[in-house]
Design a protein around this motif. Sequence first.
Motif, short mmCIF file in Angstrom:
data_model
loop_
_atom_site.label_atom_id
_atom_site.label_comp_id
_atom_site.label_asym_id
_atom_site.label_seq_id
_atom_site.Cartn_x
_atom_site.Cartn_y
_atom_site.Cartn_z
N MET A 1 0.84 -1.17 0.00
CA MET A 1 0.00 0.00 0.00
C MET A 1 0.89 1.24 0.00
SD MET A 1 -1.62 0.65 3.79
CE MET A 1 -1.50 -1.01 4.39
N LYS A 2 0.34 2.34 -0.44
CA LYS A 2 1.07 3.61 -0.44
C LYS A 2 0.60 4.47 0.72
CE LYS A 2 2.15 3.94 -5.31
NZ LYS A 2 2.03 4.72 -6.53
N ILE A 3 1.58 5.02 1.45
CA ILE A 3 1.30 5.99 2.50
C ILE A 3 2.19 7.20 2.27
CG2 ILE A 3 0.64 4.22 4.19
CD1 ILE A 3 3.43 4.77 5.51
N VAL A 4 1.91 8.26 2.97
CA VAL A 4 2.80 9.42 2.96
C VAL A 4 3.46 9.45 4.34
CG1 VAL A 4 2.98 11.91 2.73
CG2 VAL A 4 1.33 10.64 1.33
N LEU A 5 4.76 9.21 4.37
CA LEU A 5 5.51 9.15 5.62
C LEU A 5 6.40 10.38 5.71
CD1 LEU A 5 6.51 7.73 8.18
CD2 LEU A 5 8.10 6.44 6.75
N ASN A 6 6.13 11.21 6.69
CA ASN A 6 6.89 12.45 6.90
C ASN A 6 7.02 13.24 5.60
OD1 ASN A 6 7.15 11.76 9.58
ND2 ASN A 6 9.23 11.01 9.39
N GLY A 7 5.92 13.31 4.86
CA GLY A 7 5.86 14.12 3.65
C GLY A 7 6.31 13.44 2.37
N GLU A 8 6.78 12.20 2.45
CA GLU A 8 7.25 11.48 1.26
C GLU A 8 6.40 10.23 1.03
OE1 GLU A 8 11.41 10.68 1.16
OE2 GLU A 8 11.92 12.66 1.96
N THR A 9 6.00 10.01 -0.21
CA THR A 9 5.22 8.83 -0.55
C THR A 9 6.10 7.59 -0.45
OG1 THR A 9 3.83 10.12 -2.02
CG2 THR A 9 3.80 7.74 -2.33
N ARG A 10 5.58 6.57 0.24
CA ARG A 10 6.31 5.31 0.40
C ARG A 10 5.38 4.15 0.11
NH1 ARG A 10 10.77 5.53 4.69
NH2 ARG A 10 10.97 3.35 4.13
N ILE A 12 4.67 0.40 1.25
CA ILE A 12 4.98 -0.47 2.38
C ILE A 12 4.14 -1.75 2.31
CG2 ILE A 12 5.64 1.44 3.91
CD1 ILE A 12 2.85 1.03 5.29
N THR A 13 4.60 -2.77 3.04
CA THR A 13 3.83 -4.01 3.15
C THR A 13 3.17 -4.13 4.51
OG1 THR A 13 5.77 -5.25 3.88
CG2 THR A 13 5.31 -5.23 1.51
N ALA A 14 3.60 -3.31 5.47
CA ALA A 14 3.05 -3.35 6.83
C ALA A 14 1.56 -3.06 6.83
CB ALA A 14 3.78 -2.34 7.71
N LEU A 15 0.86 -3.70 7.76
CA LEU A 15 -0.57 -3.49 7.89
C LEU A 15 -0.94 -2.62 9.09
CD1 LEU A 15 -1.82 -7.10 7.08
CD2 LEU A 15 -1.66 -5.13 5.55
N THR A 16 -0.03 -2.55 10.08
CA THR A 16 -0.30 -1.74 11.27
C THR A 16 0.80 -0.69 11.43
OG1 THR A 16 0.97 -3.13 12.79
CG2 THR A 16 -1.36 -3.71 12.46
N LEU A 17 0.51 0.29 12.26
CA LEU A 17 1.49 1.35 12.52
C LEU A 17 2.75 0.77 13.15
CD1 LEU A 17 2.21 4.32 12.47
CD2 LEU A 17 0.92 4.60 14.60
N CYS A 24 10.20 0.45 8.32
CA CYS A 24 10.87 1.68 7.86
C CYS A 24 12.10 2.03 8.69
CB CYS A 24 9.87 2.83 7.85
SG CYS A 24 8.56 2.61 6.61
N GLY A 25 12.45 1.17 9.65
CA GLY A 25 13.71 1.33 10.37
C GLY A 25 13.68 2.27 11.56
#
Length: 64
Positions: A1-10, A12-17, A24-25
């Motif tokens: 899925m695509k999220i916006v992480l700290n202003g940048e589109t990423r 990810i495969t994660a389903l939860t926060l 994302c390290g």
Amino acid sequence: MKIVLNGETREITALTLSEMLVECGFSGRVATAVNEEFVPSSLRIAHELVDGDRVEVVAPMQGG
């Protein structure tokens, strides 16, 4: 899925926060918000992400 992480589109495969932080390290103490709503650390494991979420992660900094 695509999220916006700290202003940048990423992609990810994660389903939860909680899973996203690991993927994302991020480690140590951080503050999190999803779609401008604070998410306490105790609720991250159950907070499911959806495509398009805007996630902010901030870490405390030392210095002065």
